[in-house]
Enzyme design. Structure first.
Site, PDB file in Angstrom:
ATOM      1  N   HIS A  85       7.267   1.440   1.021  1.00 20.51           N
ATOM      2  CA  HIS A  85       7.847   0.860  -0.203  1.00 20.51           C
ATOM      3  C   HIS A  85       9.254   1.410  -0.447  1.00 20.51           C
ATOM      4  CE1 HIS A  85       4.898  -1.660  -2.185  1.00 20.51           C
ATOM      5  NE2 HIS A  85       3.940  -0.792  -1.947  1.00 20.51           N
TER       6      HIS A  85
ATOM      7  N   CYS B 272      -2.212  -3.899  -1.979  1.00 14.87           N
ATOM      8  CA  CYS B 272      -1.017  -3.337  -2.604  1.00 14.87           C
ATOM      9  C   CYS B 272      -0.971  -3.747  -4.070  1.00 14.87           C
ATOM     10  CB  CYS B 272       0.209  -3.864  -1.861  1.00 14.87           C
ATOM     11  SG  CYS B 272       1.757  -3.242  -2.520  1.00 14.87           S
ATOM     12  N   LEU B 273      -0.663  -2.791  -4.940  1.00 21.88           N
ATOM     13  CA  LEU B 273      -0.592  -3.097  -6.376  1.00 21.88           C
ATOM     14  C   LEU B 273       0.504  -4.132  -6.666  1.00 21.88           C
ATOM     15  CD1 LEU B 273      -0.926   0.446  -8.011  1.00 21.88           C
ATOM     16  CD2 LEU B 273      -2.678  -1.320  -7.832  1.00 21.88           C
TER      17      LEU B 273
ATOM     18  N   GLY C 210      -2.136   4.915  -4.759  1.00 22.70           N
ATOM     19  CA  GLY C 210      -0.775   5.399  -4.542  1.00 22.70           C
ATOM     20  C   GLY C 210       0.217   4.464  -5.191  1.00 22.70           C
TER      21      GLY C 210
ATOM     22  N   GLN D 234       8.226   0.287  -6.983  1.00 20.07           N
ATOM     23  CA  GLN D 234       7.249  -0.642  -7.550  1.00 20.07           C
ATOM     24  C   GLN D 234       7.312  -0.692  -9.067  1.00 20.07           C
ATOM     25  OE1 GLN D 234       3.860   1.133  -5.065  1.00 20.07           O
ATOM     26  NE2 GLN D 234       3.214  -0.984  -5.326  1.00 20.07           N
TER      27      GLN D 234
ATOM     28  N   HIS E  87       1.939   3.976   3.581  1.00 18.36           N
ATOM     29  CA  HIS E  87       2.114   2.740   2.810  1.00 18.36           C
ATOM     30  C   HIS E  87       3.199   2.919   1.741  1.00 18.36           C
ATOM     31  CE1 HIS E  87       0.304  -0.894   0.651  1.00 18.36           C
ATOM     32  NE2 HIS E  87       1.079  -0.358  -0.273  1.00 18.36           N
ATOM     33  N   GLU E  88       3.125   4.037   1.016  1.00 16.89           N
ATOM     34  CA  GLU E  88       4.079   4.264  -0.083  1.00 16.89           C
ATOM     35  C   GLU E  88       5.488   4.553   0.444  1.00 16.89           C
ATOM     36  OE1 GLU E  88       2.995   3.274  -2.764  1.00 16.89           O
ATOM     37  OE2 GLU E  88       0.851   3.411  -2.386  1.00 16.89           O
TER      38      GLU E  88
END
Ligand SMILES: [Zn+2]
Length: 136
Positions: free
Chosen positions: A104, A58-59, A12, A17, A100-101
């Site tokens: 963000h 997380c990226l 995701g 991000q 999670h997204e």
């Protein structure tokens, strides 16, 4: 965003991000048989009482993993790429990744939620498909 999430082998991605201030997230669970899809202005309209503590990464935070407790199931409303409102009820990976997204988008990262840091080994083990219903 689609290129970025695929190149990074992420599940995701949220627009903040990649430096964009729009409320857009992309869910990439193609490996679980769910076609990649975007959600515009996603919001959680219902959360289950039951919570699950699962390891997340997380990226944006390479190498950081930890146990994060979130509601197991959520109902999410969002707009699709045609601007049509969609409603997604899920208790599996879509629910987890979307929460999670959406964090963000609201400026929250897993480091704000992790109570116990870990090594990242649980993530791959726990991979499983979700029962997902997309209602239009
Ligand atoms: Zn993340």
């Amino acid at each position: 965003m689609v290129d970025t999430v695929k190149k990074a082998d992420g599940i995701g991605l949220a627009a903040p991000q990649v430096g964009k201030s729009v409320k857009l997230i992309v869910i990439n669970l193609e490996k679980n048989g769910i076609p990649l899809f975007p959600m515009y202005n996603p919001r959680i309209v219902s959360r289950s009482f039951k919570k699950l503590e699962i390891e997340e990464g997380c990226l944006s935070l390479p190498g950081i993993y930890g146990l994060v407790k979130r509601p197991k199931g959520v109902i999410i409303e969002a707009e699709n790429s045609e601007g049509k409102t969609i409603r997604i009820a899920d208790e599996g990976w879509v629910a987890r990744v979307a929460q999670h997204e959406i964090d963000h988008i609201n400026g929250k990262l897993i480091i704000d939620l992790i109570k116990k840091y870990s090594q990242g080994e649980e993530l791959t083990k726990r991979w499983r498909t979700a029962d997902t219903q997309i209602e239009n």
